[in-house]
Structure formats: C-alpha cells, structure tokens
Write a protein that holds these residues in place. Structure first.
Motif, short mmCIF file in Angstrom:
data_model
loop_
_atom_site.label_atom_id
_atom_site.label_comp_id
_atom_site.label_asym_id
_atom_site.label_seq_id
_atom_site.Cartn_x
_atom_site.Cartn_y
_atom_site.Cartn_z
N GLU A 62 0.81 -1.22 0.00
CA GLU A 62 0.00 0.00 0.00
C GLU A 62 0.85 1.27 0.00
O GLU A 62 0.37 2.35 -0.37
CB GLU A 62 -0.94 0.00 1.20
CG GLU A 62 -0.22 -0.07 2.54
CD GLU A 62 -1.17 -0.38 3.69
OE1 GLU A 62 -2.40 -0.34 3.46
OE2 GLU A 62 -0.69 -0.65 4.80
N VAL A 63 2.11 1.16 0.41
CA VAL A 63 2.99 2.33 0.39
C VAL A 63 3.12 2.90 -1.02
O VAL A 63 3.36 4.09 -1.21
CB VAL A 63 4.38 1.97 0.96
CG1 VAL A 63 5.11 0.97 0.06
CG2 VAL A 63 5.23 3.22 1.17
N VAL A 64 2.92 2.04 -2.02
CA VAL A 64 3.02 2.47 -3.42
C VAL A 64 1.93 3.48 -3.76
O VAL A 64 2.08 4.30 -4.67
CB VAL A 64 2.94 1.23 -4.35
CG1 VAL A 64 2.90 1.64 -5.82
CG2 VAL A 64 4.12 0.31 -4.10
N ARG A 65 0.82 3.46 -3.01
CA ARG A 65 -0.31 4.34 -3.33
C ARG A 65 0.05 5.82 -3.21
O ARG A 65 -0.62 6.66 -3.81
CB ARG A 65 -1.50 4.00 -2.43
CG ARG A 65 -2.16 2.68 -2.82
CD ARG A 65 -3.52 2.49 -2.19
NE ARG A 65 -4.22 1.38 -2.84
CZ ARG A 65 -4.60 0.26 -2.23
NH1 ARG A 65 -4.34 0.10 -0.95
NH2 ARG A 65 -5.22 -0.69 -2.90
N GLN A 66 1.09 6.16 -2.47
CA GLN A 66 1.48 7.56 -2.39
C GLN A 66 2.12 8.06 -3.68
O GLN A 66 2.34 9.27 -3.85
CB GLN A 66 2.43 7.76 -1.21
CG GLN A 66 3.76 7.06 -1.33
CD GLN A 66 4.61 7.20 -0.09
OE1 GLN A 66 4.93 8.33 0.32
NE2 GLN A 66 4.96 6.08 0.53
N PHE A 67 2.42 7.14 -4.60
CA PHE A 67 3.05 7.51 -5.87
C PHE A 67 2.11 7.36 -7.06
O PHE A 67 2.55 7.38 -8.21
CB PHE A 67 4.29 6.66 -6.10
CG PHE A 67 5.32 6.76 -5.00
CD1 PHE A 67 6.00 7.94 -4.78
CD2 PHE A 67 5.57 5.68 -4.17
CE1 PHE A 67 6.94 8.05 -3.75
CE2 PHE A 67 6.50 5.76 -3.15
CZ PHE A 67 7.18 6.96 -2.93
#
Length: 282
Positions: free
Chosen positions: A100-105
């Motif tokens: 889910e950290v990818v969602r900031q990109f």
C-alpha cells in the motif's frame, strides 16, 4: 491520472514461448520465503506481452517490516520487469494492501513503470475491464485491519509447512501442491468469503458500465460470468502460480506454471493453460 509515456514498439524475446497482447500477475509477495520467484522468473522469461499489469501485492511490505527477506531470485524478478519496460512493454503497477505504500506515488512513473490505483483495460475485441487489486472490497481489510494482520501470520505459518511438504514431494518427483489452497476450499467460511468478494467486485464493474473486472487479492484464479459481468482473478505466485493472459485476438485465459524444466531440455517452465470462458460478454 497521467497518460502513459510514449514507448517504442515491444521487442519480441526470441526465447519466449508465447507473445501475448496482455498479461496480468498479482500477489507475488516478493520479500517472503513463500514467494515462488523461480517459477515467476521462468514465466517472465518465456512470455512476452505488449501490456504487463502488476495487480498488487507484488512486494510484501507487511512481511518486510517484520523481518527482512530478499534473495537474488527476488531481485532478478524486479530486474526482469524493468528490462521488459525498457524494451517497450507497457508496465502498470497497481497498488495492493501489502504494498500500500506504493499508493502515495499514484500517477507517477518510475523506470518506465506507471503507478496506478486502478485502470480500465480495453481488450483487442473491444471489451472494457476494470483492473484493480481488490482489497478495497475486503471487509476484513477495511474494518478490522488487526484481524487481517493476525490472519497474515497464520497464513505465513501454513506456507512454511507447505514448503517442507513440497520439498518432500519434489524429491519423490511429484509436482507442486498447495496446502493453503486445499484448506481454503475445505473451510466453509473461506468459501463463502471468496464468493462474496467475487460478487462485490463484479457489482462494481457492472455499476460502472464495464464488461468485466480483473483483480487479485484472494489468491484464487478464477474466470466466470457473474450477473452478466466477466469476473477474472489472476491468482498468485505463492500458491497457485497463475497468470491471466490476453491473446492478440482478445481472448482471455488463465495459465498455470507448475513445473520447472522442459521436455526438450531447455530451462524454464511449461504452461498448462486452463480453458478460457467460452461465453464471453459481447
């Protein structure tokens, strides 16, 4: 949503067994001991496509926060995907719950890979499919995150038992068999959860006026009609070792990659395709 950058025509890998119009893979869980990176690497080496969709949980951030696990095969998978992007494959990374950290990109591109939360894919025959990971339709993830994390620990333990069992099967010359998949199919509550998830995702696609939906998340490859919507799940690379593919004519199929080594002596794996749904929506 940013438009994908212009890319050169895809360079066909002469060693590949197949060239598809599109490939979808998800739930790879790089960063865990349960990831079948060797099988996935074989699949990526021997299958090319114009479009490659990474449909969430490619890198397992939950597991990496608990303990670092990353071997050369995991690195090779990442390098292979980046190489495909450089050679002209349109690669789209759709964020899942474990990454889910990818969602900031979302909306950005790195190394030729577009980061998105969801996309709509149009097949060669004109059908439109919603492509997303699917965790937003999982009530446990949304309403009881702690329970999802507890379940993730139990799942990891099951995979450890499964690895030992499959080491023994391999020494006996037998193919891969998934203990966790077997348990899922036998536990009534798990079966009900899968059915409810599939129906919820299909309803979303229908509400948007689309022909179908392509997702991952539940580690169960499936292709079936749900109330006039074609539901497709590409499975995973921990248990089922499956991908969803689109032929150049627009036909969708699930392929299973279960055996390392070719009868003709070449390195790699032989795909065993599951028959495509015959009654595709118009």
């Amino acid at each position: 949503m940013l438009a994908p950058a212009q890319r050169p025509a895809t360079t066909v890998n002469e060693e590949a067994l197949h060239h598809y119009r599109s490939i979808w893979i998800s739930d790879v869980h790089l960063g865990t001991a349960g990831c079948q990176a060797d099988y996935l690497l074989d699949f990526l080496k021997q299958n090319d496509s114009d479009h490659l969709y990474l449909v969430g949980d490619i890198i397992d951030g939950w597991a990496l926060r608990r303990a670092w696990y990353w071997n050369q095969q995991h690195n090779d998978v990442i390098q292979k995907i980046l190489r495909k992007a450089r050679k002209g494959t349109r690669v789209v990374y759709i964020a899942g719950n474990h990454d889910e950290v990818v969602r900031q990109f979302i909306g950005l591109a790195f190394g030729g890979i577009d980061i998105q939360d969801e996309v709509v894919h149009t097949t060669a025959d004109g059908r439109r499919f919603l492509v997303l990971h699917g965790d937003l339709f999982d009530g446990v993830i949304q309403c009881a995150r702690w329970l999802a994390i507890v379940g993730d620990h139990a799942y990891t333990l099951t995979l450890k038992l499964n690895r030992g069992f499959n080491h023994l099967r391999a020494r006996l010359g037998l193919g891969y068999w998934s203990l966790s998949q077997f348990l899922k199919h036998k536990v009534k509550k798990a079966v009900n959860f899968v059915s409810q998830f599939e129906e919820a995702v299909a309803r979303e696609a229908k509400a948007r006026g689309l022909d179908g939906v392509i997702c991952g998340h539940i580690h169960k490859a499936e292709m079936r009609d749900i109330d006039g919507v074609l539901y497709c799940n590409d499975g995973d690379w921990v248990e089922s070792l499956t991908a969803l593919v689109e032929t150049m004519e627009g036909e969708l199929k699930i392929v299973t990659w279960q055996q390392l080594g070719h009868a003709d002596g070449r390195s790699g794996a032989r795909p065993s395709p599951v028959p495509a749904v015959e009654d595709s929506p118009a």
